[in-house]
Scaffold this motif. Structure first.
Motif, PDB file in Angstrom:
ATOM      1  N   THR A  54      18.841   2.455 -52.999  1.00 15.72           N
ATOM      2  CA  THR A  54      17.456   0.791 -52.394  1.00 15.72           C
ATOM      3  C   THR A  54      17.321   1.281 -51.671  1.00 15.72           C
ATOM      4  O   THR A  54      18.329   1.335 -49.927  1.00 15.72           O
ATOM      5  N   ASN A  55      15.612   1.079 -50.979  1.00 13.81           N
ATOM      6  CA  ASN A  55      15.718   0.421 -49.863  1.00 13.81           C
ATOM      7  C   ASN A  55      15.358  -0.397 -49.146  1.00 13.81           C
ATOM      8  O   ASN A  55      14.396  -1.228 -48.846  1.00 13.81           O
ATOM      9  N   ASP A  56      15.572  -2.214 -50.389  1.00 12.07           N
ATOM     10  CA  ASP A  56      15.827  -2.836 -50.056  1.00 12.07           C
ATOM     11  C   ASP A  56      16.213  -3.744 -48.420  1.00 12.07           C
ATOM     12  O   ASP A  56      17.396  -2.956 -48.070  1.00 12.07           O
ATOM     13  N   LEU A  57      15.103  -4.479 -48.020  1.00 10.31           N
ATOM     14  CA  LEU A  57      16.069  -4.689 -46.259  1.00 10.31           C
ATOM     15  C   LEU A  57      17.342  -4.867 -46.755  1.00 10.31           C
ATOM     16  O   LEU A  57      18.145  -5.324 -45.451  1.00 10.31           O
ATOM     17  N   LEU A  58      16.979  -6.389 -46.991  1.00  8.17           N
ATOM     18  CA  LEU A  58      18.651  -7.655 -47.599  1.00  8.17           C
ATOM     19  C   LEU A  58      19.468  -6.708 -47.229  1.00  8.17           C
ATOM     20  O   LEU A  58      20.380  -6.806 -46.808  1.00  8.17           O
ATOM     21  N   VAL A  59      19.310  -5.992 -48.589  1.00  9.79           N
ATOM     22  CA  VAL A  59      21.080  -5.383 -49.343  1.00  9.79           C
ATOM     23  C   VAL A  59      21.235  -4.693 -48.306  1.00  9.79           C
ATOM     24  O   VAL A  59      22.056  -4.257 -47.651  1.00  9.79           O
ATOM     25  N   SER A  60      20.327  -3.574 -47.084  1.00 10.46           N
ATOM     26  CA  SER A  60      20.619  -2.805 -46.194  1.00 10.46           C
ATOM     27  C   SER A  60      21.350  -3.518 -44.900  1.00 10.46           C
ATOM     28  O   SER A  60      22.292  -2.891 -44.701  1.00 10.46           O
ATOM     29  N   PHE A  61      20.564  -4.458 -44.878  1.00 11.19           N
ATOM     30  CA  PHE A  61      21.138  -5.652 -43.961  1.00 11.19           C
ATOM     31  C   PHE A  61      22.598  -6.159 -44.167  1.00 11.19           C
ATOM     32  O   PHE A  61      23.427  -5.556 -42.703  1.00 11.19           O
ATOM     33  N   ALA A  62      22.669  -6.180 -44.887  1.00  8.32           N
ATOM     34  CA  ALA A  62      24.072  -6.695 -45.900  1.00  8.32           C
ATOM     35  C   ALA A  62      25.340  -5.767 -45.875  1.00  8.32           C
ATOM     36  O   ALA A  62      26.232  -5.982 -45.218  1.00  8.32           O
ATOM     37  N   ILE A 117      14.181   9.523 -44.362  1.00 10.72           N
ATOM     38  CA  ILE A 117      14.498   7.972 -44.903  1.00 10.72           C
ATOM     39  C   ILE A 117      13.121   7.131 -45.260  1.00 10.72           C
ATOM     40  O   ILE A 117      12.234   7.029 -44.991  1.00 10.72           O
ATOM     41  N   PRO A 118      12.904   6.716 -46.621  1.00 10.94           N
ATOM     42  CA  PRO A 118      12.010   5.952 -46.935  1.00 10.94           C
ATOM     43  C   PRO A 118      11.362   5.004 -46.315  1.00 10.94           C
ATOM     44  O   PRO A 118      12.661   3.865 -45.543  1.00 10.94           O
ATOM     45  N   HIS A 119      10.637   4.429 -46.277  1.00 10.10           N
ATOM     46  CA  HIS A 119      10.125   2.892 -45.614  1.00 10.10           C
ATOM     47  C   HIS A 119      11.139   1.532 -46.950  1.00 10.10           C
ATOM     48  O   HIS A 119      11.256   1.441 -47.450  1.00 10.10           O
ATOM     49  N   PRO A 120      11.076   1.015 -45.672  1.00  8.32           N
ATOM     50  CA  PRO A 120      12.031  -0.822 -46.363  1.00  8.32           C
ATOM     51  C   PRO A 120      10.860  -1.170 -46.915  1.00  8.32           C
ATOM     52  O   PRO A 120       9.986  -1.270 -46.495  1.00  8.32           O
ATOM     53  N   ALA A 121      11.921  -2.036 -47.774  1.00  7.52           N
ATOM     54  CA  ALA A 121      11.388  -2.685 -48.682  1.00  7.52           C
ATOM     55  C   ALA A 121      11.459  -4.453 -48.516  1.00  7.52           C
ATOM     56  O   ALA A 121      12.778  -4.517 -48.348  1.00  7.52           O
ATOM     57  N   LEU A 122      10.386  -5.464 -47.832  1.00  4.26           N
ATOM     58  CA  LEU A 122      11.282  -7.166 -47.846  1.00  4.26           C
ATOM     59  C   LEU A 122      10.383  -7.642 -48.573  1.00  4.26           C
ATOM     60  O   LEU A 122       8.932  -7.780 -48.574  1.00  4.26           O
ATOM     61  N   PHE A 123      11.302  -8.280 -49.653  1.00  2.00           N
ATOM     62  CA  PHE A 123      10.919  -9.106 -50.726  1.00  2.00           C
ATOM     63  C   PHE A 123       9.559  -8.465 -51.992  1.00  2.00           C
ATOM     64  O   PHE A 123       8.623  -8.983 -51.647  1.00  2.00           O
ATOM     65  N   GLY A 124       9.680  -6.931 -51.706  1.00  2.95           N
ATOM     66  CA  GLY A 124       8.430  -6.405 -52.846  1.00  2.95           C
ATOM     67  C   GLY A 124       7.940  -5.792 -51.832  1.00  2.95           C
ATOM     68  O   GLY A 124       6.526  -4.816 -52.170  1.00  2.95           O
ATOM     69  N   TYR A 125       7.748  -6.411 -50.355  1.00  7.54           N
ATOM     70  CA  TYR A 125       6.348  -5.624 -49.657  1.00  7.54           C
ATOM     71  C   TYR A 125       6.924  -4.490 -49.031  1.00  7.54           C
ATOM     72  O   TYR A 125       8.120  -4.386 -48.321  1.00  7.54           O
ATOM     73  N   THR A 126       6.239  -3.519 -48.466  1.00  5.22           N
ATOM     74  CA  THR A 126       6.761  -2.200 -48.511  1.00  5.22           C
ATOM     75  C   THR A 126       6.408  -2.413 -46.633  1.00  5.22           C
ATOM     76  O   THR A 126       5.038  -2.492 -46.742  1.00  5.22           O
ATOM     77  N   PHE A 131       4.716  -0.835 -36.038  1.00  7.01           N
ATOM     78  CA  PHE A 131       3.979  -1.888 -35.211  1.00  7.01           C
ATOM     79  C   PHE A 131       4.731  -3.063 -36.125  1.00  7.01           C
ATOM     80  O   PHE A 131       5.781  -4.663 -35.594  1.00  7.01           O
ATOM     81  N   GLU A 132       5.182  -3.612 -37.241  1.00 10.72           N
ATOM     82  CA  GLU A 132       5.643  -4.296 -38.499  1.00 10.72           C
ATOM     83  C   GLU A 132       7.400  -4.526 -38.162  1.00 10.72           C
ATOM     84  O   GLU A 132       7.893  -4.670 -38.015  1.00 10.72           O
ATOM     85  N   MET A 133       8.039  -2.612 -37.727  1.00 10.20           N
ATOM     86  CA  MET A 133       9.096  -2.251 -37.749  1.00 10.20           C
ATOM     87  C   MET A 133       9.400  -3.035 -36.219  1.00 10.20           C
ATOM     88  O   MET A 133      10.717  -3.324 -35.928  1.00 10.20           O
TER      89      MET A 133
END
Lengths: 290, 257
Positions: A54-62, A117-126, A131-133
């Protein structure tokens, strides 16, 4: 513009790493040269998750944080028994082992690392733009700074400094040195690993060289230059030492020798600060490394 | 615990380092509310006995009871929490912490010392901080070093450091205080001050186990004296009884009968 955003992201990542290590080195007196290993574990776990699960950002952090914590607890164990100098050597050995795993395992892609490596997604938003990073990296650095400020100003922070001064006395006062050290190792690992997550998603490609012994030495250089026991100093040092070599690019130094010059510069700074200015740029204590 | 009952009891305690028998078959009691002194020459095993009591060393044989419960085998911080506060001959202050922080680090049961509670923060911690500060201020005032509350411990004079070290022990609220040479290196005036303080502490219900080389102080201050020689106990009793003991006079005080 893209270039400045990238530099800004790097500064935020290193500010996070430096604060996380300063809590160990400057506050608690635990001189660890394994912070890049924890950072690397966070980065690799993030990359593998993004590539395969998964590229889900919160899952990645956790998950990166959990992996970072597990690895840092292995680093923490010898700190409970070994004196400072021996602990330092043990962490250096540990750093070498982790680096060698990154370098040689199939799953980590060996020397060429992991890419695409794919871009991360945060709450469904890629999150696609750099600049976002950058905003994400700055947010992490700010959270790390504020929480570090909070714990260092609390009675817990007083215990950290007391452990740095004299562990035997801390135990004689009825406080568990074991609990204090493990608490701070876990806190430090969460942010080092999270910095790894940001790094992986910012670059979309990682290789072992970014997490080797040189890198650990660089992070500890930032701690010393900024000032052991100074959170502001850690942020300032990250900004100055990332920007300074970049300035080389604007003066007429051939690309071929610029990286070597960077190493020379870091070495000189380390010697200068340990010899002439132990308190760092704005640190409070002079003799942590004595 | 009522005054006069055994607060601390050592039973047949032994400890050797390699071939050296540092403490051998040592048994004694410390009664609540008393000043009990351990005397003996260098190498008699007094500091080793302290290290065994506090859990800094594990005994090879024997048991230690505090308030009737076994404490041998517990790590130092648990022994301290049980109520045994130990002072060090070399003080072991937190040198680059303020005098106030030295005291406050010793105050037990602070929620803010838990990292999770510290991260959450909130009103409870603010209140706790006020209570802690009031307690440290009171102690610093009693020790007459209030004016140096915010100075680093390493900047204090030796006498002030000794007072601070005592204050740190008192802040733990330990019932039994182990004091290792509390008056060494002090001026005569400060020695008197320390003796008066120790007496006030036992009057207030604390119990003191003292290692002291100054025979005159030991004789004047102690309720009970235990004489050690080569790791074992060779005599014990009230000051007059020990003073009258020929063996003690000979081996410890160096006076031949």
């Amino acid at each position: 513009m893209e270039y400045f955003v990238y530099i800004g992201t790097l500064i935020a990542i290193y500010a996070t790493l430096t604060i996380s290590l300063n809590l160990l080195v400057g506050y608690t007196g635990l001189i660890s040269i394994a912070q890049a290993a924890i950072y690397g574990v966070g980065a690799y776990v993030t990359a593998l998750l993004a590539l395969h699960v998964t590229n889900d950002l919160l899952v990645s952090f956790a998950l990166a944080s959990i992996a970072g914590i597990l690895v840092s607890l292995i680093v923490a164990l010898p700190s409970l028994r070994l004196k400072n100098e021996y602990f330092l050597i043990a962490t250096m050995g540990f750093q070498a082992i982790i680096f060698s795993l990154f370098m040689n395992l199939d799953i980590t892609g060996g020397a060429s690392g992991l890419y695409g490596i794919p871009h991360p997604a945060l709450f469904g938003y890629t999150i696609r733009t750099s600049f976002e990073m950058f905003l994400l990296a700055v947010t992490l650095a700010i959270i790390c700074y504020l929480l570090a400020l909070r714990i260092t100003r609390a009675p817990f922070g007083r215990l950290l400094r007391a452990v740095r001064e004299d562990q035997t006395a801390v135990a004689a006062l009825g406080k568990s040195v074991f609990r204090i050290k493990f608490s701070i190792f876990i806190f430090s690992a969460v942010f080092a690993a999270a910095a790894g997550t940001i790094y992986t998603y910012s670059l979309t490609a990682i290789d072992p060289v970014a997490f080797g012994l040189d890198e650990s030495v660089f992070i500890i250089t930032l701690v010393i230059v900024g000032g052991t026991g100074s959170l502001n100093g850690s942020v300032l040092a990250a900004a100055v030492l990332i920007l300074l070599p970049e300035a080389f690019k604007f003066i007429a130094i051939p690309d071929a020798i610029a990286p070597q010059l960077r190493q020379v510069l870091y070495g000189l700074l380390l010697v200068f600060f340990t010899r002439y200015r132990r308190q760092g740029l704005i640190g409070e204590y002079r003799d942590v490394l004595k | 615990m009522a005054a006069g009952e055994a607060l601390l009891r050592l039973e047949a305690l032994s400890k050797s380092f390699g071939g050296l028998q540092a403490v051998s078959d040592l048994s004694f009691e410390v009664r609540a509310g008393t000043i009990t002194s351990l005397i003996g020459g260098n190498g008699a095993g007094k500091t080793t006995a302290f290290n065994l009591i506090t859990g800094n060393l594990a005994p090879d044989a024997g048991h230690i009871y505090f308030r009737g419960a076994r404490v041998d085998g517990l790590p130092p911080h648990k022994v301290a929490r049980a109520g045994i506060a130990r002072g060090f001959q070399e003080l072991r202050l937190f040198n680059r912490l303020s005098a106030r922080d030295n005291i406050e680090a010793a105050i037990p049961g602070q929620q803010g010392e838990n990292i999770v509670r510290a991260l959450i923060g909130g009103h409870a911690l603010t209140e706790e901080r006020d209570v802690t500060q009031a307690r440290s201020s009171a102690l610093l005032r009693d020790l007459t070093i209030e004016a140096h509350a915010e100075s680093l411990a390493e900047r204090l004079s030796y006498g002030q450091q000794k007072l601070l070290s005592l204050g740190r022990l008192l802040a733990t609220e330990g019932e039994l205080l182990l004091l290792d040479e509390p008056t060494s290196g002090l001026s005569p005036g400060m020695v008197e001050d320390f003796c008066a303080r120790m007496r006030r502490l036992t009057d207030a219900g604390r119990t003191i186990l003292l290692i002291e080389h100054n025979v005159e102080i030991v004789m004047r201050l102690s309720d009970w004296i235990i004489v050690m020689h080569q790791g074992g106990k060779i005599a014990e009793g009230k000051p007059d009884e020990v003073r009258g003991n020929v063996v003690v006079m000979h081996t410890y005080l160096g006076i031949s009968s």
